[in-house]
Write a protein that holds these residues in place. Structure first.
Motif, short mmCIF file in Angstrom:
data_model
loop_
_atom_site.label_atom_id
_atom_site.label_comp_id
_atom_site.label_asym_id
_atom_site.label_seq_id
_atom_site.Cartn_x
_atom_site.Cartn_y
_atom_site.Cartn_z
N MET A 1 52.77 30.68 44.91
CA MET A 1 51.80 30.47 46.03
C MET A 1 50.54 31.24 46.00
O MET A 1 50.57 32.30 45.43
N ARG A 2 49.57 30.29 46.24
CA ARG A 2 48.09 30.86 46.27
C ARG A 2 47.94 32.01 47.60
O ARG A 2 48.65 31.66 48.42
N ARG A 3 47.03 32.82 47.28
CA ARG A 3 46.58 33.60 48.44
C ARG A 3 45.74 33.20 49.32
O ARG A 3 44.84 32.16 49.00
N LEU A 4 45.76 33.89 50.33
CA LEU A 4 44.63 33.25 51.68
C LEU A 4 43.15 33.75 50.85
O LEU A 4 43.03 34.77 50.00
N ALA A 5 42.19 33.00 51.21
CA ALA A 5 40.66 33.17 50.69
C ALA A 5 40.22 34.35 51.66
O ALA A 5 39.77 33.92 52.69
N ASP A 6 39.70 35.37 51.23
CA ASP A 6 39.13 36.38 51.93
C ASP A 6 37.63 36.40 51.37
O ASP A 6 37.33 35.75 50.44
N LEU A 7 36.63 37.47 52.06
CA LEU A 7 35.63 37.25 51.45
C LEU A 7 35.11 37.53 50.06
O LEU A 7 34.48 36.74 49.14
N GLU A 8 36.16 38.32 49.43
CA GLU A 8 35.97 38.76 48.01
C GLU A 8 36.36 37.72 47.23
O GLU A 8 35.80 37.49 46.13
N LEU A 9 37.35 37.05 47.56
CA LEU A 9 37.86 36.01 46.70
C LEU A 9 36.87 34.95 46.80
O LEU A 9 36.67 34.15 45.72
N ILE A 10 36.32 34.49 48.04
CA ILE A 10 35.38 33.51 47.90
C ILE A 10 34.20 33.93 47.00
O ILE A 10 33.79 33.01 46.40
N GLN A 11 33.76 34.82 47.31
CA GLN A 11 32.60 35.54 46.34
C GLN A 11 32.82 35.39 44.78
O GLN A 11 32.16 34.97 44.03
N ARG A 12 34.10 35.82 44.42
CA ARG A 12 34.45 35.59 43.20
C ARG A 12 34.42 34.20 42.78
O ARG A 12 34.05 33.88 41.49
N PHE A 13 35.00 33.32 43.47
CA PHE A 13 35.05 31.86 43.24
C PHE A 13 33.53 31.57 42.93
O PHE A 13 33.22 30.48 42.06
N MET A 14 32.73 31.82 43.83
CA MET A 14 31.23 31.53 43.59
C MET A 14 30.65 31.90 42.37
O MET A 14 30.10 30.91 41.81
N VAL A 15 30.86 32.94 41.90
CA VAL A 15 30.46 33.58 40.70
C VAL A 15 30.85 32.81 39.49
O VAL A 15 30.31 32.41 38.62
N ALA A 16 32.18 32.64 39.41
CA ALA A 16 32.71 32.01 38.55
C ALA A 16 32.41 30.54 38.19
O ALA A 16 32.42 29.97 37.31
N LEU A 17 32.30 29.71 39.42
CA LEU A 17 31.94 28.18 39.47
C LEU A 17 30.66 28.37 38.93
O LEU A 17 30.05 27.36 38.21
N ALA A 18 29.58 29.06 39.41
CA ALA A 18 28.10 29.16 39.07
C ALA A 18 28.08 29.37 37.39
O ALA A 18 27.35 28.75 36.75
N ARG A 19 29.01 30.11 37.07
CA ARG A 19 28.91 30.38 35.32
C ARG A 19 29.21 28.85 34.80
O ARG A 19 28.95 28.94 33.31
N ARG A 20 29.97 28.27 35.33
CA ARG A 20 30.38 26.66 34.79
C ARG A 20 29.44 25.65 35.08
O ARG A 20 29.66 24.58 34.55
#
Length: 179
Positions: A1-20
């Motif tokens: 099960m995936r976890r709830l998206a908090d501020l830190e997780l959303i920011q990690r997603f932004m950085v990871a996606l920008a790299r791609r």
């Protein structure tokens, strides 16, 4: 099960996606992600996003990022549920630029109208918070509803009269808070 998206997780997603990201694009956050990024909610079940332009490489990156970060991602925006508001992109609020990828909050009026149409308690709390923070105002919200009302027949799941009543009720409540 995936976890709830908090501020830190959303920011990690932004950085990871920008790299791609290899071509200029915009990502628009909507729904719970906007609430988390603004800080009136601690987390959201899923992160609703829209790419403009739609980019195959970014879309292909999403499944891997969902697994890597254990985040729920959905391709969703208000225009998938209600008619597109005129000028939504110009009213969308810039968050950050990371390389080729710009991050924005999808137009608050469109988000508010989609949330009002949905009518869930958490959605109505979000709309109230948007109003409280000055992100939307009552008269303009009604004007935008009136602008899309002639197109509501294109969305057969929407009960147009009930949607109008819900918007009028929200506008009335917001105007009472304002005075």
């Amino acid at each position: 099960m995936r976890r709830l998206a908090d501020l830190e997780l959303i920011q990690r997603f932004m950085v990871a996606l920008a790299r791609r990201t290899t071509h200029p694009a915009r990502l628009y956050f909507t729904g719970g992600a906007t609430a988390v990024l603004f800080g009136w909610r601690a987390s959201t079940i899923d992160v609703d996003i829209l790419f403009v332009p739609e980019d195959d490489a970014l879309l292909r990156a999403l499944p891997a990022l969902k697994e890597e970060l254990q985040i729920n991602l959905e391709l969703a925006c208000p225009a998938h549920f209600i008619p597109e508001l005129p000028g939504w992109d110009a009213r969308s609020v810039f968050i950050a630029q990371d390389g080729q990828l710009g991050f924005f909050h999808y137009d608050f009026y469109a988000q508010a109208l989609a949330k009002i149409e949905r009518g869930h308690t958490v959605d109505m709390s979000d709309v109230q918070e948007m109003f409280r923070r000055g992100l939307i105002n009552a008269p303009q919200l009604m004007e935008f509803f009136d602008a899309i009302a002639p197109q509501l027949h294109r969305y057969p799941a929407i009960d147009s009269p009930a949607f109008r009543r819900a918007v009028e009720k929200a506008v009335s409540a917001f105007q009472k808070i304002e005075t």
